[in-house]
Design a protein around this motif. Structure first.
Motif, short mmCIF file in Angstrom:
data_model
loop_
_atom_site.label_atom_id
_atom_site.label_comp_id
_atom_site.label_asym_id
_atom_site.label_seq_id
_atom_site.Cartn_x
_atom_site.Cartn_y
_atom_site.Cartn_z
N UNK A 165 0.84 -1.20 0.00
CA UNK A 165 0.00 0.00 0.00
C UNK A 165 0.87 1.25 0.00
N UNK A 166 0.24 2.36 -0.41
CA UNK A 166 0.93 3.66 -0.46
C UNK A 166 2.25 3.54 -1.21
N UNK A 167 2.19 2.83 -2.33
CA UNK A 167 3.40 2.58 -3.13
C UNK A 167 3.73 3.80 -3.98
N UNK A 168 4.92 4.35 -3.75
CA UNK A 168 5.41 5.50 -4.51
C UNK A 168 6.76 5.13 -5.12
N UNK A 169 6.91 5.36 -6.42
CA UNK A 169 8.16 5.10 -7.11
C UNK A 169 8.49 6.30 -8.01
N UNK A 170 9.71 6.79 -7.88
CA UNK A 170 10.15 7.92 -8.68
C UNK A 170 11.57 7.65 -9.15
N UNK A 171 11.79 7.80 -10.45
CA UNK A 171 13.13 7.57 -10.99
C UNK A 171 13.58 8.77 -11.80
N UNK A 172 14.89 8.84 -12.00
CA UNK A 172 15.44 9.79 -12.95
C UNK A 172 15.49 9.12 -14.31
N UNK A 173 16.37 9.58 -15.16
CA UNK A 173 16.50 9.02 -16.49
C UNK A 173 17.01 7.59 -16.42
N UNK A 174 16.33 6.69 -17.14
CA UNK A 174 16.72 5.29 -17.17
C UNK A 174 17.20 4.98 -18.57
N UNK A 175 18.52 4.78 -18.70
CA UNK A 175 19.13 4.47 -19.98
C UNK A 175 20.41 3.70 -19.73
N UNK A 176 20.85 2.98 -20.75
CA UNK A 176 22.05 2.17 -20.60
C UNK A 176 23.23 3.03 -20.19
N UNK A 177 23.97 2.51 -19.18
CA UNK A 177 25.21 3.15 -18.70
C UNK A 177 24.99 4.55 -18.15
N UNK A 178 23.74 4.86 -17.81
CA UNK A 178 23.44 6.18 -17.24
C UNK A 178 22.89 6.00 -15.82
N UNK A 179 23.63 6.42 -14.81
CA UNK A 179 23.13 6.27 -13.44
C UNK A 179 21.83 7.04 -13.24
N UNK A 180 20.89 6.42 -12.58
CA UNK A 180 19.59 7.04 -12.35
C UNK A 180 19.23 6.96 -10.87
N UNK A 181 18.79 8.10 -10.36
CA UNK A 181 18.33 8.11 -8.97
C UNK A 181 16.97 7.42 -8.87
N UNK B 153 21.19 4.71 -6.60
CA UNK B 153 21.49 5.12 -7.97
C UNK B 153 21.71 3.85 -8.78
N UNK B 154 20.91 3.70 -9.84
CA UNK B 154 20.95 2.50 -10.67
C UNK B 154 21.61 2.80 -12.01
N UNK B 155 22.55 1.95 -12.39
CA UNK B 155 23.16 2.01 -13.72
C UNK B 155 23.16 0.61 -14.30
N UNK B 156 22.83 0.48 -15.60
CA UNK B 156 22.79 -0.85 -16.21
C UNK B 156 23.22 -0.76 -17.67
#
Length: 690
Positions: A181-197, A220-223
């Motif tokens: 419940x009360x699920x909130x998800x917010x990301x920055x830019x999601x792209x290859x080799x680009x770190x995203x908050x 911070x996610x990078x893939x």
């Protein structure tokens, strides 16, 4: 839990696919609202589900191709019952990158998403028709054909926003229910080799066990799509709430993780927590590198380090601090886990191995070595006099607390524990060893051995869980100094001496008092060079003899700590039935005294009812008294009775008086007989002399 996440992800993916497909379809339609009936019918025909579009559909074409959707509801398969709904959603694609086979999603925004996943009793789910789980068949691999190389589609999303979503999962077979419940998800830019908050927040709920926890995640996610690798940097995971009866004031994980579809690793992860259960609290921090092989399904925690603090306000002691270092390995396929460790537990140093040989049901193994351990420090064990006072009814009139060994019913464990020095229930022992085996609601400790009180003990103990637990205890104590042992165990100075004690007893009951009253078995003791504390029987007999002229009947004497009856040998055996130990072969010997007897020790009532027979065997003064030659050979009954705390010794003076009188008569008979014989001899001499 993994299956639940799988279903949630599948559902989210299915819903996302429906949204994107609808967006693409609507984007190429000039007047999308005119086609609502066709869209609804298409979903009805293809999915056997009812789609409701309550709001207007708005399209944008430049510089992005986008669609705003509002008020969408999707029913269960072949039913009008709601499966999922969305209050509002927006999807936008950039047009120009599509020409170069690059997919650039400007926005994915979903508000008010709700969905309910159900696993039916037959194992199917309510999303099988969307995922193909119920009907999908393996497809034959297409024949290899030479195809010109094409540029792969590039994946690029400006941001993802999910607000106030609710996802539910229920298992009709087990009755378990889980919610996000009360699920909130917010990301920055999601792209290859680009770190995203990435920021994630939700409330996790469960019915079995009961869980209500607020979760927060920042990282911070990078893939990279080509190598399918990813990296989570500056990971911060936090949770607080209630889980399985534990109040989580704080729970957090920090670190960085990287890997691919086959393996994950971390230089070092740090876990900190602050939890409470009732009045007890535990705080701690664990750190370790992480190596996870997804293919082999193994987890390694090398250089594991932990610092924990336990506190129990009722104990009145400072928190117990524990430090631990070691290595842990988990093999999910083989269902095995192991931990090699070194630990400092308060004032104890502990080392050894522990692990699982099976996960479900769990089967534990262990081999632990402890240099010293004071169990009473942590259990708050009462003094012996407090324990006896609290038996049966408490000070406030409450019933005695029932024994609870229900945990044994599901416990599967095998292992060994060795302790250099041990203090438990105020008893002290050295070189303790116990081998334990628990299975099917039964716990066996065999051997259970130690050095204690200048001697040794060797035997076993078993415990069977149930409404009325069963306990069996077998021990042979050799060379034991019995006085200090009884003093520490019962806080009573009743007996002294050194020798052997054997116990073979068993009982069953819901409380300690009930077990004591139900004890059956046998016991024996063989002691030398000791003393029976509380009374000097020889001196008491002499004092009673001095008063024979003025006393008749019985005289009672309370036990006195300063008095004792010395002995060179004490032997006795007991037959125990229903909590009463009966003895009929007591043999106490000393240079001055012999003591035999017959009677009972009521273990359940903590009392004694015993009739002893004391006999003086020498004429020399002994044990601090005057000569009592006139009592030599006379047996004097001594009735010992009362609770352990205040034993009374009662001498039967009538029997003593009769014995003295009979002795006097016998002596007079011998004297008269001797005089008669002398007179007859004189007469015969006179006759012969004539």
């Amino acid at each position: 839990m993994i299956k639940i996440l799988k279903y949630i992800l599948l559902t989210s993916g299915a819903i996302g696919a429906v949204l994107i497909a609808a967006a693409v379809y609507l984007a190429v339609t000039f007047n999308p609202n005119d086609y609502k009936p066709q869209i609804v019918q298409l979903v009805k025909d293809k999915l056997k589900r009812t789609l409701s579009i309550n709001g207007d559909i708005k399209l944008s074409f430049y510089p992005t191709l986008g669609a705003d959707l509002g008020g969408l509801t999707l029913s269960e398969h072949a039913s009008e019952k709601e499966f999922a709904a969305v209050e509002a959603a927006r999807v936008a694609l950039q047009l120009m990158p599509l020409l170069s086979r690059e997919l650039v999603v400007s926005q994915i925004e979903v508000r008010g998403l709700r969905a309910n996943l159900v696993k039916h009793r037959n194992g199917s789910t309510n999303i099988d028709d969307l995922t193909g789980g119920a009907t999908r068949k393996p497809e034959a691999a297409p024949a290899a054909q030479s195809q010109p190389a094409q540029k792969p589609i590039q994946f690029n999303i400006d941001h993802v926003l999910l607000e106030n979503a609710s996802l539910g999962y229920s298992d009709e077979g087990s009755g378990a229910k889980y919610t996000l419940n009360k699920l909130h998800l917010k990301t920055g830019k999601i792209a290859a080799a680009t770190p995203s908050n990435i920021e994630l927040a939700l409330t996790l709920g469960a019915s079995q066990p009961k869980v209500n926890v607020d979760v927060r995640l920042k990282t911070r996610l990078a893939f990279a799509l080509d190598g399918k690798t990813f990296k989570l940097e500056a990971l911060e995971f936090g949770a607080k709430g209630e889980a399985a009866g534990v109040d989580l004031a704080a729970f957090g994980i920090k670190g960085s993780i990287e890997g691919d579809a086959k393996a994950l690793k971390s230089g070092e992860l740090a876990l900190e927590f602050d939890a409470r259960q009732g009045d007890n609290t535990i705080k701690g921090k664990l750190t370790s590198p992480l190596a996870l092989d997804l293919g082999a399904q193994t987890v390694d925690l090398n250089k594991l380090a932990a610092n924990l603090a336990f506190a129990d306000p009722k104990s009145g002691r400072s928190p117990v601090n524990v430090s631990l270092t070691g290595n842990a390995h988990v093999d999910m396929q083989k269902q095995r886990a192991s931990l090699d460790f070194l630990s400092k537990f308060d004032e104890s140093s502990v080392s050894g191995k522990a692990g699982l040989t099976h996960f479900s049901p769990p089967s534990y193994v262990f081999d632990v070595n402890v240099d010293k351990l004071d169990v009473d420090r942590y259990t708050g064990t009462k003094k012996p006099e407090d324990q006896s006072a609290g038996a049966g009814k408490g000070a406030a009139g409450k019933s005695e607390q029932a024994l609870d060994f229900q945990a044994l019913k599901t416990l599967q464990a095998t292992g060994s524990v060795k302790i250099g020095t041990l203090k438990a229930a105020n008893l002290k022992a050295q070189n303790v060893r116990l081998d334990a085996k628990a299975s099917g609601g039964r716990l066996d400790l065999n051997p259970l051995s130690a050095n204690l009180y200048q001697g040794t003990m060797n035997g076993s103990m078993s415990l069977v869980a149930g409404a009325a637990p069963q306990i069996a205890f077998r021990q042979n104590l050799a060379g034991i100094s019995i006085g200090p042992l009884l003093k520490d165990a019962l806080d009573k100075d009743l007996l002294d001496g050194k020798g052997n004690v054997a116990l073979d007893v068993s009982g069953q009951g819901a409380t300690v008092s009930a077990i004591k009253k139900a004890l059956n078995g046998s016991a024996s003791l063989n002691l030398a060079d000791g003393a029976l504390k509380g009374i000097n029987i020889a001196a008491t007999i002499r004092d009673a003899k001095a008063k024979l002229g003025s006393l008749k009947g019985e005289t009672t004497q309370a036990s006195t700590a300063a008095e004792k009856t010395d002995f060179t040998e004490l032997k006795a055996s007991f037959a125990i039935k229903n909590g009463v130990a009966h003895n009929s072969d007591l043999s106490l010997k000393s240079p001055l005294l012999r003591l035999g007897g017959n009677g009972d020790i009521n273990i359940g009532a903590d009392s004694v009812d015993y009739l002893a027979s004391a006999t003086l065997v020498v004429t020399a003064a002994g044990q601090g008294g005057k000569d009592a030659s006139e009592l030599k050979g006379i047996s004097i009954p001594v009735h010992i009775s009362g609770p352990y705390t205040s034993l009374a010794y009662k001498l039967d003076l009538n029997a003593m008086l009769k014995g003295v009188a009979q002795q006097t008569i016998d002596e007079k008979k011998d004297e008269l007989k001797s005089k008669a014989q002398d007179k007859l001899k004189d007469q015969l001499k006179g006759l012969l002399g004539r």
